[in-house]
Scaffold this motif. Structure first.
Motif, PDB file in Angstrom:
ATOM      1  N   ILE A 135       0.873  -1.171   0.000  1.00 17.33           N
ATOM      2  CA  ILE A 135       0.000   0.000   0.000  1.00 17.33           C
ATOM      3  C   ILE A 135       0.911   1.222   0.000  1.00 17.33           C
ATOM      4  O   ILE A 135       1.709   1.422   0.914  1.00 17.33           O
ATOM      5  CB  ILE A 135      -0.927   0.015   1.223  1.00 17.33           C
ATOM      6  N   ASP A 136       0.799   2.023  -1.018  1.00 17.33           N
ATOM      7  CA  ASP A 136       1.707   3.151  -1.229  1.00 17.33           C
ATOM      8  C   ASP A 136       1.133   4.412  -0.589  1.00 17.33           C
ATOM      9  O   ASP A 136       0.216   5.023  -1.122  1.00 17.33           O
ATOM     10  CB  ASP A 136       1.917   3.352  -2.737  1.00 17.33           C
ATOM     11  N   GLY A 155       4.266  -4.514   4.242  1.00 18.21           N
ATOM     12  CA  GLY A 155       3.560  -4.150   3.025  1.00 18.21           C
ATOM     13  C   GLY A 155       2.957  -2.769   2.982  1.00 18.21           C
ATOM     14  O   GLY A 155       1.990  -2.542   2.248  1.00 18.21           O
ATOM     15  N   VAL A 156       3.518  -1.832   3.734  1.00 14.97           N
ATOM     16  CA  VAL A 156       3.040  -0.449   3.704  1.00 14.97           C
ATOM     17  C   VAL A 156       4.241   0.465   3.502  1.00 14.97           C
ATOM     18  O   VAL A 156       5.211   0.394   4.263  1.00 14.97           O
ATOM     19  CB  VAL A 156       2.303  -0.064   5.000  1.00 14.97           C
ATOM     20  N   LEU A 157       4.194   1.309   2.490  1.00 11.10           N
ATOM     21  CA  LEU A 157       5.269   2.254   2.229  1.00 11.10           C
ATOM     22  C   LEU A 157       4.925   3.582   2.876  1.00 11.10           C
ATOM     23  O   LEU A 157       3.965   4.246   2.513  1.00 11.10           O
ATOM     24  CB  LEU A 157       5.468   2.448   0.727  1.00 11.10           C
ATOM     25  N   LEU A 158       5.745   3.974   3.869  1.00  7.04           N
ATOM     26  CA  LEU A 158       5.594   5.237   4.578  1.00  7.04           C
ATOM     27  C   LEU A 158       6.824   6.096   4.343  1.00  7.04           C
ATOM     28  O   LEU A 158       7.942   5.580   4.240  1.00  7.04           O
ATOM     29  CB  LEU A 158       5.458   4.983   6.087  1.00  7.04           C
ATOM     30  N   LEU A 159       6.652   7.399   4.302  1.00  7.26           N
ATOM     31  CA  LEU A 159       7.756   8.327   4.129  1.00  7.26           C
ATOM     32  C   LEU A 159       8.051   9.050   5.442  1.00  7.26           C
ATOM     33  O   LEU A 159       7.139   9.330   6.222  1.00  7.26           O
ATOM     34  CB  LEU A 159       7.420   9.368   3.060  1.00  7.26           C
ATOM     35  N   THR A 160       9.320   9.341   5.661  1.00  6.40           N
ATOM     36  CA  THR A 160       9.716  10.139   6.806  1.00  6.40           C
ATOM     37  C   THR A 160       9.994  11.567   6.351  1.00  6.40           C
ATOM     38  O   THR A 160      10.132  11.845   5.165  1.00  6.40           O
ATOM     39  CB  THR A 160      10.961   9.550   7.487  1.00  6.40           C
ATOM     40  N   ALA A 161      10.082  12.481   7.293  1.00  7.91           N
ATOM     41  CA  ALA A 161      10.317  13.889   6.958  1.00  7.91           C
ATOM     42  C   ALA A 161      10.727  14.611   8.230  1.00  7.91           C
ATOM     43  O   ALA A 161      10.927  14.010   9.289  1.00  7.91           O
ATOM     44  CB  ALA A 161       9.065  14.522   6.338  1.00  7.91           C
ATOM     45  N   GLY A 162      10.840  15.931   8.108  1.00  7.40           N
ATOM     46  CA  GLY A 162      11.126  16.769   9.259  1.00  7.40           C
ATOM     47  C   GLY A 162      12.584  17.150   9.365  1.00  7.40           C
ATOM     48  O   GLY A 162      13.476  16.361   9.059  1.00  7.40           O
ATOM     49  N   THR A 163      12.816  18.366   9.800  1.00  8.83           N
ATOM     50  CA  THR A 163      14.172  18.859   9.968  1.00  8.83           C
ATOM     51  C   THR A 163      14.993  17.953  10.855  1.00  8.83           C
ATOM     52  O   THR A 163      16.196  17.768  10.647  1.00  8.83           O
ATOM     53  CB  THR A 163      14.125  20.288  10.556  1.00  8.83           C
ATOM     54  N   TYR A 164      14.366  17.325  11.854  1.00  7.75           N
ATOM     55  CA  TYR A 164      15.077  16.469  12.799  1.00  7.75           C
ATOM     56  C   TYR A 164      14.748  14.992  12.600  1.00  7.75           C
ATOM     57  O   TYR A 164      15.018  14.173  13.473  1.00  7.75           O
ATOM     58  CB  TYR A 164      14.753  16.917  14.228  1.00  7.75           C
ATOM     59  N   GLY A 165      14.166  14.661  11.431  1.00  7.78           N
ATOM     60  CA  GLY A 165      13.846  13.266  11.136  1.00  7.78           C
ATOM     61  C   GLY A 165      12.800  12.672  12.044  1.00  7.78           C
ATOM     62  O   GLY A 165      12.746  11.451  12.222  1.00  7.78           O
ATOM     63  N   SER A 166      11.926  13.512  12.582  1.00  4.21           N
ATOM     64  CA  SER A 166      10.988  13.052  13.610  1.00  4.21           C
ATOM     65  C   SER A 166       9.538  13.020  13.139  1.00  4.21           C
ATOM     66  O   SER A 166       8.622  12.975  13.959  1.00  4.21           O
ATOM     67  CB  SER A 166      11.090  13.969  14.841  1.00  4.21           C
TER      68      SER A 166
END
Length: 455
Positions: free
Chosen positions: A71-72, A415-426
């Motif tokens: 699941i994208d 089976g789940v594609l999640l993205l990370t983000a944030g200036t501090y990787g949080s």
């Protein structure tokens, strides 16, 4: 209400069942074999979030070479907003490919480019006369927006906001807030770029007016309005962590820009094209940008970007001053027309609102259970959670990147594609396709809930 995924038997990708399915280890043996080939010929600077190699995709589902189905929830970082291989988009692109692939619009023009420009004029905020130049990528749109603003104003300086991300070209690297990994070792960078404090309600606690006063004070004292060509803002910051500014912040900045002859540029590369339940995130804040930048979701997966703006500003460039070899490629432009038509025909703006309601409901319930979820924020199908260290959510709000990494890895293995983000990787960010059904979204969030339980 469910999704609007096209399911006709003739639709591309209909061999892709709309379900999550894991049949091998992640990554599987075929992906591992491809990865070994990759490291021999592709530099490590071109990294991947998840080294599974995709063979097919349709709607919100990715299928890798080992037969695993994901699941994208990233949509190519907001690109396949209308879904992978949406039939109307594929058919429009294929039809154009049968006609011609390239002529270069600045040599011998074609209708597809003109039609995209008409649609952007129609659907961007404001009823003033507008012009559009089409280019290839978001960073190229930013570069062109800045140079047009400089040409129009005769001024040199460019202002951006803290936590911003604008690209990987020389100018846009200077415009980004975070150096690593985007700019480390790649200097020297373009000059006359200034970083002003932004609105980050979860951390700064400021009202929109207070945050705007702080930003404006910086612009006036550090740069001076008489030297400032443009202020470039993401209405909802993307890579920075989906920060939604406090009420009144952005309108106050636009009012100051207008009063001082500064071009107000909205970078809607990630937040635009129906992502937030409106065509543009600017609409949620009552903004009418002087220039608006589009890319990512505009052509359903093909490379296309644009700068759309007030006619008097866009017309300031000399003939030949704008363009590029592949800018406004006819195949990408045909796909973009089909994307606009799909948004209208299939009522995709409401789909964004549906996804926001489901996401926020489920994520807020998790927040009530786990104190490491410090903030749930976002608009439409652009939602994020910020994770903090246990017990710090109402005090120091100390970032928790380890938990973000663990949850993204847990999701990938299941089976789940999640993205990370944030200036501090949080930050975990959710950028799903508008074709994502409630059933698949619930399934993906069940996997996330299991991940939280296992921390």
């Amino acid at each position: 209400m469910t999704n609007t995924l096209d399911t006709a038997s003739s639709a591309p990708g209909t061999t892709v069942t709309q379900e999550r399915k894991i049949v091998t280890a992640i990554p599987g043996p075929k992906s591992q074999e491809l990865h070994a080939r990759r490291v021999a010929v592709v530099p490590p600077g071109v990294s991947s979030t998840l080294p599974v190699y995709i063979e097919r995709a349709h709607g919100p589902i990715l299928v890798d070479v080992d037969g695993n189905q994901f699941i994208d929830l990233g949509a190519g970082i907001g690109v396949t907003t209308v879904g992978h291989t949406r039939s109307s988009v594929v058919e429009a692109a294929a039809g154009q490919m049968n006609d011609f692939l390239h002529t270069l619009f600045t040599i011998t023009p074609y209708e597809e480019y003109v039609r995209v420009a008409e649609l952007l004029a129609e659907h961007t905020p404001g009823d003033h006369p507008k012009r559009t130049v089409l280019v290839n990528s978001g960073a190229e749109a930013v570069e062109n927006g800045v140079k047009i603003a400089r040409r129009y104003t005769g001024r040199r300086a460019v202002a951006v906001l803290d936590h911003a991300y604008h690209g990987r070209t020389n100018l846009t690297m200077a415009m980004n807030y975070k150096a690593a990994p985007y700019a480390t070792g790649f200097g020297p960078f373009a000059g006359d770029v200034y970083h002003a404090p932004s609105s980050y309600p979860y951390h700064d606690g400021l009202s929109g007016q207070e945050a705007a006063a702080r930003t404006i004070a910086y612009l006036e004292k550090r740069i001076g309005a008489v030297d400032l060509a443009c202020l470039v803002v993401e209405p909802i910051q993307g890579e920075g962590g989906f920060m939604v500014p406090a009420d009144g912040y952005l309108p106050a900045l636009q009012e100051w820009c207008t009063a001082n002859g500064v071009v107000f540029i909205a970078d809607e590369i990630q937040s635009g094209m129906a992502r937030t339940g409106a065509y543009w995130a600017s609409e949620h804040f009552g903004l009418v940008p002087d220039l608006i930048l589009s890319a990512k979701g505009i052509a359903g997966g093909l490379p296309l970007a644009g700068v759309t703006g007030r006619a008097e500003i866009m017309d300031s460039a000399l003939p030949g001053g704008l363009g590029g070899t592949f800018g406004g490629n006819p195949v990408s432009a045909a796909a973009a027309v089909a994307v606009f038509e799909a948004i209208e025909r299939d009522n995709l703006l409401d789909e964004g609102k549906r996804i926001e309601k489901k996401l926020k409901s489920r994520l807020t319930a998790l927040q009530e259970k786990y104190d490491i979820i410090g903030d749930v924020r976002g608009i439409g199908a652009m939602v994020a959670i910020e994770l903090v260290q246990p017990g710090t959510g109402s005090t120091t709000k100390e970032p928790n990147p380890a938990a973000v990494t663990a949850l993204a890895n847990h999701a990938a293995q299941n089976g789940v594609l999640l993205l990370t983000a944030g200036t501090y990787g949080s930050v975990l960010r959710f950028l799903p396709s508008l074709a994502l059904s409630d059933e698949l979204l619930d399934d993906a969030l069940d996997v996330l809930a299991e991940g939280f339980a296992s921390l």
